[in-house]
Scaffold this active site. Structure first.
Site, short mmCIF file in Angstrom:
data_model
loop_
_atom_site.label_atom_id
_atom_site.label_comp_id
_atom_site.label_asym_id
_atom_site.label_seq_id
_atom_site.Cartn_x
_atom_site.Cartn_y
_atom_site.Cartn_z
N HIS A 185 95.97 28.46 49.76
CA HIS A 185 95.10 28.86 48.66
C HIS A 185 94.96 30.37 48.62
O HIS A 185 95.30 31.08 49.57
CB HIS A 185 93.72 28.21 48.82
CG HIS A 185 93.01 28.60 50.08
ND1 HIS A 185 93.40 28.12 51.33
CD2 HIS A 185 91.96 29.42 50.32
CE1 HIS A 185 92.61 28.63 52.26
NE2 HIS A 185 91.73 29.43 51.68
N GLU B 185 90.00 23.47 51.43
CA GLU B 185 89.36 22.16 51.48
C GLU B 185 90.02 21.15 50.55
O GLU B 185 90.54 21.52 49.49
CB GLU B 185 87.87 22.30 51.10
CG GLU B 185 87.12 23.17 52.08
CD GLU B 185 85.75 23.63 51.58
OE1 GLU B 185 84.88 23.95 52.42
OE2 GLU B 185 85.55 23.69 50.35
N HIS C 236 76.08 19.48 49.40
CA HIS C 236 74.81 18.84 49.71
C HIS C 236 73.77 18.96 48.60
O HIS C 236 72.72 18.33 48.68
CB HIS C 236 74.23 19.46 50.99
CG HIS C 236 74.02 20.95 50.87
ND1 HIS C 236 72.89 21.49 50.32
CD2 HIS C 236 74.82 21.99 51.21
CE1 HIS C 236 72.99 22.80 50.33
NE2 HIS C 236 74.15 23.14 50.87
N GLU D 194 81.93 22.46 61.21
CA GLU D 194 81.84 23.90 61.01
C GLU D 194 80.48 24.21 60.40
O GLU D 194 79.89 23.37 59.74
CB GLU D 194 82.91 24.40 60.03
CG GLU D 194 84.34 24.25 60.47
CD GLU D 194 85.33 24.77 59.42
OE1 GLU D 194 84.86 25.32 58.39
OE2 GLU D 194 86.54 24.63 59.63
N ASN D 195 80.01 25.44 60.61
CA ASN D 195 78.86 25.88 59.84
C ASN D 195 79.36 26.46 58.52
O ASN D 195 80.38 27.14 58.47
CB ASN D 195 78.01 26.90 60.61
CG ASN D 195 78.81 28.04 61.20
OD1 ASN D 195 79.85 27.82 61.84
ND2 ASN D 195 78.35 29.26 61.02
N ALA D 196 78.64 26.19 57.44
CA ALA D 196 79.09 26.61 56.11
C ALA D 196 78.82 28.08 55.86
O ALA D 196 79.58 28.75 55.15
CB ALA D 196 78.41 25.76 55.04
N LEU D 197 77.72 28.59 56.45
CA LEU D 197 77.32 29.98 56.24
C LEU D 197 77.06 30.63 57.60
O LEU D 197 76.69 29.95 58.55
CB LEU D 197 76.05 30.04 55.38
CG LEU D 197 76.16 29.44 53.98
CD1 LEU D 197 74.79 29.39 53.32
CD2 LEU D 197 77.14 30.22 53.12
#
Length: 571
Positions: free
Chosen positions: A183, A275, A393, A473-476
């Site tokens: 990407h 993703e 979410h 994973e953490n998104a931020l």
């Protein structure tokens, strides 16, 4: 005996901190009747790789005399720092029996390799990797950009900076998760640099704009080639899927000496931000803003051709000319639209089910095609394959789950959209990698009915039912204990207190991301304690404060190295 920084690094580089025991049983949900996967089965690729019998010498030590290693070991004993040999014994189960805990990887900066195919900020990279290794990190995650490696011409691969970067990781004993990034970098949350698709791909998209994802207003999104064209020879005589397969094959052949030992995972990019999803919420040019519902991305001629065929096969040819026209705009909320609204919404009709089934199946088929290639290419190399799924979410508490639907996840209050994805991954023995692990429901806007914890629970249950390993994973970016504690809680996967099978944990966690902020003194101390807690496993009972106290001395000893990394990264 006063030892200088080089002596200290001889002990610390490659030396994870000592582990004890912890638990957190607050993630309590009841799973479906499915056989529990054992941690051994899930984690065999991460936890089976012990430290190399001859730990590499720190690059900072360079050519120092061999007898310094004796002094380094003495320093370690005197100062309470565990030796490499002791740590290896623990990791391999020699102390306390079986291996426990969740290995932590750290994402590298997006621009770790420059547009000129060299390692970016080489001195900073070396210092940073040493600091990470000293903290007990299992390894790193690196984006291998299609737009860098194959940018000049089709089939011509320049691995330049990646050769050097992966050799750095090998010398330090760090494992590597390599992301096949097909990407564009730029336009998504956290994108700090721009790395376009290969120039020859952009030229083809310019000639045929329908190779780009398209919304109902004709807006093109060039982050990733539209999956509608997956099987068409539209890229200089090759199909997009063939291009991805050829790239992965070239990677395998170039790095075959590192596969299974240093490179332990291949994460296969399948859409925007790497993703498996449609680019339904693009931030570029302010098109979408959180927490908008996004928009369907199936209006290129290739996708519409597939929709037309599906509608005819279903016996409703009139449904094949377009997608929903009443699904609102990117920044609407579900109740603003006829299609997504709670009562009488189109999503909950026969037409809605037809369209959403087709739209989500196109995404699953896309994943299936690429995974089939990846599995064949990396078979018998000792690496695991993984796929990243977005943690969408917001509006999760509504009936329609509109943002998930526009992204291609057919998940509503009445339908599990993550089980089909998990089952698809199971067919290829792939890992389900999920984001937003650090988030708590109450931290998010409640008027948008955000529910990241509930979403993570649902995904965990889907992977349990499909018998697929789950990684997180953490998104931020987060550096606080509150987020770390949530990650510990979520990674423990306490899905069933009464199940007779072995307990289940995430197979790995990848921390976003290595940057100067991570190496700030307070953040670094918290991070070291976090890595230590993750490595101890779900059955430890020690409190967070106790672990932090134990980590304090270790942080003090590594301070010069960490300061060097922080300074180097900011220049």
């Amino acid at each position: 005996m006063a030892l200088n920084l080089s002596h200290q690094l001889g002990v610390l580089a490659g030396t994870p901190i000592k582990s004890g025991e912890i638990t957190d049983s607050s993630l309590s949900i009841s799973p479906p009747s499915a056989r529990m996967m054992t941690p051994k089965a899930m984690n065999r690729n991460y936890k089976a790789h012990g430290t190399d019998p001859s730990p590499p010498m720190s690059p900072i030590l360079g050519g120092t005399r061999a007898d310094l290693s004796v002094a380094c070991k003495a320093f370690a004993v005197e100062n309470g720092v565990e030796t490499i040999e002791e740590q290896r014994t623990y990791k391999e189960g020699g102390i306390g029996g079986k291996k426990e805990g969740v290995p932590v990887f750290v994402m590298m900066p997006l621009d770790s390799v420059t547009m000129g195919n060299t390692v970016n900020r080489r001195k900073a990279m070396k210092a940073s990797l040493q600091a990470l290794k000293s903290a007990g990190v299992e390894g790193i995650m690196i984006d291998v950009w299609w737009g860098l490696v194959e940018k000049e011409s089709p089939g011509s691969y320049n691995w330049g900076g990646y050769n050097e970067l992966l050799e750095m990781a090998k010398k330090l004993g760090l494992k590597v998760q390599a992301v096949m990034s097909f990407h564009q970098c730029g336009g998504n949350v956290g994108d700090s640099v721009t790395i376009p698709l290969p120039q020859w791909v952009i030229e083809e998209v310019d000639k045929d704009p329908d190779l780009a994802y398209t919304d109902q207003w004709g807006r093109r999104n060039c982050e990733y080639v539209s999956l509608g064209a997956d099987t068409l020879p539209v890229l200089k005589g090759r199909t997009p899927v063939q291009c991805y397969a050829d790239f992965m094959r070239a990677f395998r052949d170039n790095f075959k000496h590192l596969l299974g030992e240093t490179i332990v995972e291949i994460q296969v990019g399948m859409g925007p931000a790497g993703e498996l999803r449609y680019p339904s919420y693009p931030e570029q040019e302010g098109t979408w803003k959180f927490p908008g519902i996004g928009a369907f991305q199936c209006y290129d001629k290739y996708s519409l051709s597939s929709l037309k065929a599906a509608a005819e096969a279903y016996g409703k040819p009139e449904w094949g000319s377009t997608g929903p026209t009443d699904a609102g705009h990117y920044n609407n909320w579900p109740e603003d639209t006829q299609f997504f609204k709670k009562e009488g919404g189109g999503w909950n009709t026969e037409y809605g089910d037809f369209f959403l089934s087709w739209y989500s199946q196109m995404l699953l088929d896309h994943g299936e095609r690429i995974l089939s290639s990846a599995k064949s290419i990396f078979e018998n190399t000792g690496v695991k394959i993984s796929v990243k799924i977005a943690g969408i979410h917001w509006h999760y508490g509504t009936r329609s789950h509109a943002p998930e639907l526009t992204a291609g996840y057919y998940n509503t209050r009445f339908r599990d959209g993550y089980l089909p994805i998990a089952q698809m991954l199971a067919r290829h023995n792939a890992i389900f990698n999920f984001t937003c692990i650090e988030m708590r429901d109450h931290e998010q806007p409640q008027d948008a009915l955000c529910a990241p914890e509930k979403l993570v629970n649902q995904v965990a249950l889907a992977t349990l039912a499909a018998e697929v390993p789950l990684a997180g994973e953490n998104a931020l970016p987060r550096y606080d204990d509150y987020a770390h504690e949530q990650i510990l809680k979520a990674s423990a996967l306490n899905l069933d207190q009464n199940n007779q099978g072995e307990p289940r944990e995430m197979c790995a966690f990848t921390y976003l991301r290595m940057n100067p902020e991570l190496f700030q003194a307070d953040n670094w101390g918290k991070f070291v304690a976090f890595v230590k807690k993750m490595g101890e496993g779900r059955d430890s009972h020690r409190c967070w404060e106790e672990v932090e106290r134990e980590a304090e001395h270790f942080v003090h000893v590594t301070q010069p190295l960490v300061q060097e990394a922080a300074v180097a990264l900011t220049h």
